[in-house]
Motif scaffolding. Structure first.
Motif, PDB file in Angstrom:
ATOM      1  N   LYS A  59       0.841  -1.199   0.000  1.00  0.00           N
ATOM      2  CA  LYS A  59       0.000   0.000   0.000  1.00  0.00           C
ATOM      3  C   LYS A  59       0.875   1.248   0.000  1.00  0.00           C
ATOM      4  CE  LYS A  59      -3.995  -1.914   2.348  1.00  0.00           C
ATOM      5  NZ  LYS A  59      -4.873  -1.833   3.508  1.00  0.00           N
ATOM      6  N   ASN A  77      -4.556  -7.692  -2.712  1.00  0.00           N
ATOM      7  CA  ASN A  77      -4.714  -9.084  -2.296  1.00  0.00           C
ATOM      8  C   ASN A  77      -3.956  -9.964  -3.293  1.00  0.00           C
ATOM      9  OD1 ASN A  77      -6.425  -9.555  -4.504  1.00  0.00           O
ATOM     10  ND2 ASN A  77      -8.256  -9.125  -3.312  1.00  0.00           N
ATOM     11  N   THR A  80      -5.684  -9.205  -7.146  1.00  0.00           N
ATOM     12  CA  THR A  80      -6.053  -7.865  -7.604  1.00  0.00           C
ATOM     13  C   THR A  80      -5.383  -6.779  -6.776  1.00  0.00           C
ATOM     14  OG1 THR A  80      -8.009  -7.787  -6.186  1.00  0.00           O
ATOM     15  CG2 THR A  80      -8.304  -8.638  -8.426  1.00  0.00           C
ATOM     16  N   VAL A  81      -5.371  -5.588  -7.358  1.00  0.00           N
ATOM     17  CA  VAL A  81      -4.832  -4.397  -6.721  1.00  0.00           C
ATOM     18  C   VAL A  81      -5.873  -3.299  -6.909  1.00  0.00           C
ATOM     19  CG1 VAL A  81      -3.004  -2.670  -6.855  1.00  0.00           C
ATOM     20  CG2 VAL A  81      -2.456  -5.054  -7.212  1.00  0.00           C
ATOM     21  N   THR A  82      -6.149  -2.565  -5.847  1.00  0.00           N
ATOM     22  CA  THR A  82      -7.055  -1.421  -5.944  1.00  0.00           C
ATOM     23  C   THR A  82      -6.203  -0.166  -5.990  1.00  0.00           C
ATOM     24  OG1 THR A  82      -8.719  -2.604  -4.665  1.00  0.00           O
ATOM     25  CG2 THR A  82      -9.008  -0.232  -4.893  1.00  0.00           C
ATOM     26  N   ARG A  90     -11.445   5.072  -7.534  1.00  0.00           N
ATOM     27  CA  ARG A  90     -10.663   3.879  -7.233  1.00  0.00           C
ATOM     28  C   ARG A  90     -10.944   2.847  -8.320  1.00  0.00           C
ATOM     29  NH1 ARG A  90      -8.786   4.444  -1.937  1.00  0.00           N
ATOM     30  NH2 ARG A  90      -9.938   6.029  -0.788  1.00  0.00           N
ATOM     31  N   GLU A  92     -10.058  -1.187  -9.624  1.00  0.00           N
ATOM     32  CA  GLU A  92      -9.504  -2.492  -9.280  1.00  0.00           C
ATOM     33  C   GLU A  92      -8.978  -3.132 -10.557  1.00  0.00           C
ATOM     34  OE1 GLU A  92     -10.740  -6.467  -6.761  1.00  0.00           O
ATOM     35  OE2 GLU A  92     -12.294  -5.049  -7.361  1.00  0.00           O
ATOM     36  N   CYS A  93      -7.741  -3.577 -10.516  1.00  0.00           N
ATOM     37  CA  CYS A  93      -7.143  -4.228 -11.686  1.00  0.00           C
ATOM     38  C   CYS A  93      -6.375  -5.460 -11.226  1.00  0.00           C
ATOM     39  CB  CYS A  93      -6.239  -3.263 -12.448  1.00  0.00           C
ATOM     40  SG  CYS A  93      -4.763  -2.787 -11.576  1.00  0.00           S
ATOM     41  N   ARG A  95      -3.346  -7.878 -10.534  1.00  0.00           N
ATOM     42  CA  ARG A  95      -1.980  -7.629 -10.064  1.00  0.00           C
ATOM     43  C   ARG A  95      -0.987  -7.779 -11.218  1.00  0.00           C
ATOM     44  NH1 ARG A  95      -0.127  -9.968  -4.363  1.00  0.00           N
ATOM     45  NH2 ARG A  95       1.458  -8.408  -3.977  1.00  0.00           N
TER      46      ARG A  95
END
Length: 112
Positions: A59, A77, A80-82, A90, A92-93, A95
């Motif tokens: 982060k 996580n 995925t990455v936010t 925001r 979400e895509c 990783r």
């Protein structure tokens, strides 16, 4: 008749031993070595570097995605990455879509 038998035999003084077989494979070995050092090995290094970068994401990191988005990681996580790309936006895509870290992290921006 005897002339035909001599014509079918090996050439006198010809290279028909195991050394000639090795000499025939030398160009193939050289081509493989060139491919390995110019193509395969650099790809393996680049893949390893990218896997290490993806594993070290946290982060607050500023990242660039393969689609060209630049954002700050606010959630992460396994898959995925936010990303925060604006004040209230925001995204979400995956990783794996992260292609690199941006040099200016949030801490560097706040200290400036």
């Amino acid at each position: 008749m005897i002339d035909l038998a001599y014509a079918m035999g090996p050439l006198p003084g010809g290279n028909s031993g195991p050394a000639s077989v090795f000499i025939q494979f030398v160009p193939m070995i050289a081509i493989f070595a060139i491919f390995f050092f110019l193509l395969i090995r650099p790809q393996q290094r680049e893949r390893k570097r990218k896997e290490e970068m993806l594993a070290s994401l946290k982060k607050g990191d500023r990242v660039v995605t393969s689609g060209g988005l630049i954002g700050t990681i606010v959630g992460i996580n396994d898959q995925t990455v936010t990303l925060k790309i604006a004040d209230s936006v925001r995204v979400e895509c995956l990783r794996s879509a992260v292609t690199g870290l941006r040099g200016d992290t949030r801490a560097e921006q706040e200290s400036a």
